[in-house]
Design a protein around this motif. Sequence first.
Motif, PDB file in Angstrom:
ATOM      1  N   GLY A  85      56.666  35.661  63.723  1.00  0.00           N
ATOM      2  CA  GLY A  85      55.655  36.621  63.298  1.00  0.00           C
ATOM      3  C   GLY A  85      55.126  36.314  61.887  1.00  0.00           C
ATOM      4  O   GLY A  85      53.999  36.848  61.912  1.00  0.00           O
ATOM      5  N   LYS A  86      55.707  35.509  61.100  1.00  0.00           N
ATOM      6  CA  LYS A  86      55.198  35.109  59.858  1.00  0.00           C
ATOM      7  C   LYS A  86      53.719  34.378  60.084  1.00  0.00           C
ATOM      8  O   LYS A  86      52.661  34.602  59.200  1.00  0.00           O
ATOM      9  N   LEU A 130      49.868  35.047  59.099  1.00  0.00           N
ATOM     10  CA  LEU A 130      48.859  33.963  58.699  1.00  0.00           C
ATOM     11  C   LEU A 130      47.878  34.198  59.719  1.00  0.00           C
ATOM     12  O   LEU A 130      46.756  33.793  59.324  1.00  0.00           O
ATOM     13  N   ASP A 162      55.768  22.607  51.632  1.00  0.00           N
ATOM     14  CA  ASP A 162      54.741  23.601  50.856  1.00  0.00           C
ATOM     15  C   ASP A 162      54.495  24.686  51.549  1.00  0.00           C
ATOM     16  O   ASP A 162      54.353  24.407  52.645  1.00  0.00           O
ATOM     17  N   PRO A 163      54.225  25.998  50.961  1.00  0.00           N
ATOM     18  CA  PRO A 163      53.879  27.044  51.675  1.00  0.00           C
ATOM     19  C   PRO A 163      52.528  26.802  52.629  1.00  0.00           C
ATOM     20  O   PRO A 163      52.360  27.455  53.601  1.00  0.00           O
ATOM     21  N   THR A 216      49.476  25.998  57.296  1.00  0.00           N
ATOM     22  CA  THR A 216      48.079  26.193  57.651  1.00  0.00           C
ATOM     23  C   THR A 216      47.401  24.731  57.847  1.00  0.00           C
ATOM     24  O   THR A 216      46.034  24.990  57.727  1.00  0.00           O
ATOM     25  N   PHE A 276      44.043  24.746  42.962  1.00  0.00           N
ATOM     26  CA  PHE A 276      44.075  23.857  44.066  1.00  0.00           C
ATOM     27  C   PHE A 276      43.389  22.615  43.726  1.00  0.00           C
ATOM     28  O   PHE A 276      42.263  22.419  43.474  1.00  0.00           O
ATOM     29  N   GLY A 286      49.435  28.862  45.792  1.00  0.00           N
ATOM     30  CA  GLY A 286      48.737  29.411  47.016  1.00  0.00           C
ATOM     31  C   GLY A 286      48.376  30.859  46.716  1.00  0.00           C
ATOM     32  O   GLY A 286      47.597  31.359  47.060  1.00  0.00           O
ATOM     33  N   MET A 306      44.545  32.590  46.701  1.00  0.00           N
ATOM     34  CA  MET A 306      44.047  33.852  47.499  1.00  0.00           C
ATOM     35  C   MET A 306      43.253  34.834  46.684  1.00  0.00           C
ATOM     36  O   MET A 306      42.143  35.073  46.863  1.00  0.00           O
ATOM     37  N   PRO A 340      40.831  29.685  55.698  1.00  0.00           N
ATOM     38  CA  PRO A 340      41.954  28.716  55.667  1.00  0.00           C
ATOM     39  C   PRO A 340      43.030  29.119  56.513  1.00  0.00           C
ATOM     40  O   PRO A 340      43.815  28.366  56.967  1.00  0.00           O
ATOM     41  N   ARG A 370      41.205  38.320  56.825  1.00  0.00           N
ATOM     42  CA  ARG A 370      41.619  39.810  56.763  1.00  0.00           C
ATOM     43  C   ARG A 370      41.537  40.578  55.378  1.00  0.00           C
ATOM     44  O   ARG A 370      40.797  41.474  55.416  1.00  0.00           O
ATOM     45  N   LYS A 371      41.946  39.801  54.353  1.00  0.00           N
ATOM     46  CA  LYS A 371      41.740  40.071  53.075  1.00  0.00           C
ATOM     47  C   LYS A 371      40.228  40.167  52.780  1.00  0.00           C
ATOM     48  O   LYS A 371      39.619  40.985  52.052  1.00  0.00           O
ATOM     49  N   ASN A 389      43.395  25.021  59.549  1.00  0.00           N
ATOM     50  CA  ASN A 389      42.365  24.808  58.174  1.00  0.00           C
ATOM     51  C   ASN A 389      41.843  23.496  58.604  1.00  0.00           C
ATOM     52  O   ASN A 389      42.408  22.473  58.722  1.00  0.00           O
TER      53      ASN A 389
HETATM   54  N1  CAA Z   1      55.847  39.143  60.722  1.00  0.00           N
HETATM   55  C1  CAA Z   1      54.678  39.615  60.425  1.00  0.00           C
HETATM   56  N2  CAA Z   1      54.139  39.116  59.091  1.00  0.00           N
HETATM   57  C2  CAA Z   1      54.816  38.488  58.189  1.00  0.00           C
HETATM   58  C3  CAA Z   1      55.971  38.187  58.325  1.00  0.00           C
HETATM   59  C4  CAA Z   1      56.690  38.657  59.848  1.00  0.00           C
HETATM   60  N3  CAA Z   1      57.942  38.167  60.124  1.00  0.00           N
HETATM   61  N4  CAA Z   1      56.466  37.458  57.466  1.00  0.00           N
HETATM   62  C5  CAA Z   1      55.876  37.342  56.537  1.00  0.00           C
HETATM   63  N5  CAA Z   1      54.369  37.933  57.024  1.00  0.00           N
HETATM   64  C6  CAA Z   1      52.989  38.114  56.222  1.00  0.00           C
HETATM   65  C7  CAA Z   1      53.174  38.534  54.734  1.00  0.00           C
HETATM   66  O1  CAA Z   1      53.601  39.930  54.359  1.00  0.00           O
HETATM   67  C8  CAA Z   1      51.914  37.946  54.347  1.00  0.00           C
HETATM   68  O2  CAA Z   1      50.926  38.969  54.648  1.00  0.00           O
HETATM   69  P1  CAA Z   1      49.993  39.537  53.313  1.00  0.00           P
HETATM   70  O3  CAA Z   1      49.593  38.457  52.728  1.00  0.00           O
HETATM   71  O4  CAA Z   1      48.809  40.257  53.970  1.00  0.00           O
HETATM   72  O5  CAA Z   1      51.012  40.351  52.541  1.00  0.00           O
HETATM   73  C9  CAA Z   1      51.703  36.783  55.408  1.00  0.00           C
HETATM   74  O6  CAA Z   1      52.632  36.886  56.333  1.00  0.00           O
HETATM   75  C10 CAA Z   1      52.102  35.308  54.867  1.00  0.00           C
HETATM   76  O7  CAA Z   1      53.281  35.494  54.277  1.00  0.00           O
HETATM   77  P2  CAA Z   1      53.787  34.859  52.702  1.00  0.00           P
HETATM   78  O8  CAA Z   1      52.747  35.292  51.801  1.00  0.00           O
HETATM   79  O9  CAA Z   1      55.299  35.212  52.628  1.00  0.00           O
HETATM   80  O10 CAA Z   1      53.480  33.338  53.053  1.00  0.00           O
HETATM   81  P3  CAA Z   1      53.514  32.361  52.073  1.00  0.00           P
HETATM   82  O11 CAA Z   1      53.835  32.487  50.684  1.00  0.00           O
HETATM   83  O12 CAA Z   1      54.802  31.284  52.447  1.00  0.00           O
HETATM   84  O13 CAA Z   1      52.411  31.320  52.349  1.00  0.00           O
HETATM   85  C11 CAA Z   1      50.172  30.868  51.423  1.00  0.00           C
HETATM   86  C12 CAA Z   1      50.954  31.833  52.251  1.00  0.00           C
HETATM   87  C13 CAA Z   1      50.569  31.071  49.904  1.00  0.00           C
HETATM   88  C14 CAA Z   1      48.724  31.396  51.485  1.00  0.00           C
HETATM   89  C15 CAA Z   1      50.400  29.559  51.803  1.00  0.00           C
HETATM   90  O14 CAA Z   1      49.877  29.670  53.232  1.00  0.00           O
HETATM   91  C16 CAA Z   1      49.553  28.511  51.115  1.00  0.00           C
HETATM   92  O15 CAA Z   1      49.808  28.081  49.982  1.00  0.00           O
HETATM   93  N6  CAA Z   1      48.274  28.122  51.656  1.00  0.00           N
HETATM   94  C17 CAA Z   1      47.400  27.163  51.198  1.00  0.00           C
HETATM   95  C18 CAA Z   1      46.505  27.669  50.189  1.00  0.00           C
HETATM   96  C19 CAA Z   1      45.317  28.379  50.783  1.00  0.00           C
HETATM   97  O16 CAA Z   1      45.172  28.470  52.066  1.00  0.00           O
HETATM   98  N7  CAA Z   1      44.808  29.417  50.163  1.00  0.00           N
HETATM   99  C20 CAA Z   1      43.735  30.288  50.667  1.00  0.00           C
HETATM  100  C21 CAA Z   1      42.748  30.439  49.364  1.00  0.00           C
HETATM  101  S1  CAA Z   1      42.197  29.002  49.042  1.00  0.00           S
HETATM  102  C22 CAA Z   1      40.876  28.419  50.206  1.00  0.00           C
HETATM  103  O17 CAA Z   1      40.725  29.303  50.922  1.00  0.00           O
HETATM  104  C23 CAA Z   1      40.794  26.823  50.333  1.00  0.00           C
HETATM  105  C24 CAA Z   1      41.392  26.063  51.206  1.00  0.00           C
HETATM  106  O18 CAA Z   1      40.921  26.131  52.188  1.00  0.00           O
HETATM  107  C25 CAA Z   1      42.735  25.800  51.094  1.00  0.00           C
END
Ligand code: CAA
Length: 440
Positions: free
Chosen positions: A33-34, A39, A158-159, A163, A196, A208, A212, A246, A252-253, A328
């Motif tokens: 679900g995460k 995502l 990496d988180p 993606t 980034f 990460g 956002m 991404p 959604r945000k 992405n």
């Molecule tokens: N069921 C449902 N939802 C769940 C869940 C579950 N079991 N477990 C977690 N979730 C939800 C979380 O609540 C969270 O949602 P919200 O943000 O709405 O609260 C979502 O899933 C993601 O969970 P985490 O925040 O725990 O995820 P994470 O910290 O492991 O990773 C991230 C998220 C930091 C964005 C990571 O994917 C990342 O670093 N990505 C690369 C950077 C990126 O894409 N940034 C976006 C902006 S920059 C950009 O857009 C340029 C680009 O292309 C890179």
Amino acid sequence: MTAVGIDAIEIWTGKLQLNLPETFAPAKGEDPGKYTKGLGLETSSFPDAYEDIVTMGANAAKRLMDRKGLDPQDIGRIDVATESAFDNSKPVSTYIAGCLEQVYDGDFHHANKGERKFACVAGTQSIDDAYNWIKAGRNRGRSALVIATDTALYARGDPGEATQGAGAVAMLISENPSVVELSTEQGYGSADETDFLKPNQQFPSVDGKRSMQVYLARMREALTDFESVAWDAHPDDFAYVPFHTPFPGMVRKAGLLGYRHMIRDTEIEDALEGRIGRQPREEDFDDWESYEEAIRAYMDDLKETEEYQSWYADIIEPTLDISRRVGNWYTGSVHIARASALRHAAANDVDLAGQKLLVASYGSGAQAEIHAETVADGWKEEIEAADLEDQLQRRYDLSYDEYEQVHDRHNHDMDVELEEFTHPDGEFVFTGWGRMSERK
Ligand code: CAA
């Protein structure tokens, strides 16, 4: 005034896929679900052993040129947008032109070639360059080929790993376009940011969570700037609002931010007032933190309203279909969001011609660009001609072990031997460093 815009779109996805809930989540010990709900992703796309940003870009461009019956003389410039370039001197467009010259009569010696870099917003910037070139009357009747091509990979663990994605979008920018007409209505939000970065390294260093916040901050600035030069955007003005994606959870945000911004001082805000109050105004607060806190509380309430949810379902959700299935694509990402919306409209017999899209592009580092475009008469025929669905379905489904090999081999790490999981089918393939990609 002659209309200028996108005349054709072709998409090339990396030929491998990784299933996030079924393959990635169990290997990482995470709840599926995460990825699917949090995502918003189902599968990521990856390049096979014989694919890279050049072959994916050249294959998308070849498909576009064949479909439109073009030869090199019809193209006056080739611009590649990428943040995965492997050559600090020659632009990737020269490699792609080299591929295309193997299969067409004639060459691209007359064509200006360049490479645009500003993370994911570079694809849109290349379109802007092409638009300006044509509007300035320097194109001598020719079109521009804009190719957004990337392998978006992160270090393992990496988180961002969830993606990832790989693919190319080729777009023809011409006078009297068939897909969308571009306008001068644009707004920017831009600041020097370090969330980034990829300074001479294969995988990005990413904060990460901060990335956002930066995305949303620049997007808010771009919306404000757009409104200062165009018009006060209202949610009903746009048939779709494709955002840089991404991962769908980010949109959604961004969608909520955009909606809040657009309903300010409208009849929608008036109608919601009795239920959730009016939006907090900055001038009513002594400090920024209290204002931000009040905005967050308002957004939490707004998110639950029927008005917002139905707007999101109709205007934003259709932009996410492809992204959910490919991950992405960096520079190509907002352009697959537009294509996704057009595909959705075509499948549902929506009459889009003449309606407006608000396209919200973003690149880390960081810059957002918001612009309006008008859907052209030939949009449906064009989007139906792109055979994306077949490509998506034909992808090879990787096991987790296979995924690790593909990841290790990324960026031409030739120490890792990698079998081909699929077979080239009359396309450009990577045949080794120092040799030109060939057609097989
Ligand atoms: N069921 C449902 N939802 C769940 C869940 C579950 N079991 N477990 C977690 N979730 C939800 C979380 O609540 C969270 O949602 P919200 O943000 O709405 O609260 C979502 O899933 C993601 O969970 P985490 O925040 O725990 O995820 P994470 O910290 O492991 O990773 C991230 C998220 C930091 C964005 C990571 O994917 C990342 O670093 N990505 C690369 C950077 C990126 O894409 N940034 C976006 C902006 S920059 C950009 O857009 C340029 C680009 O292309 C890179």
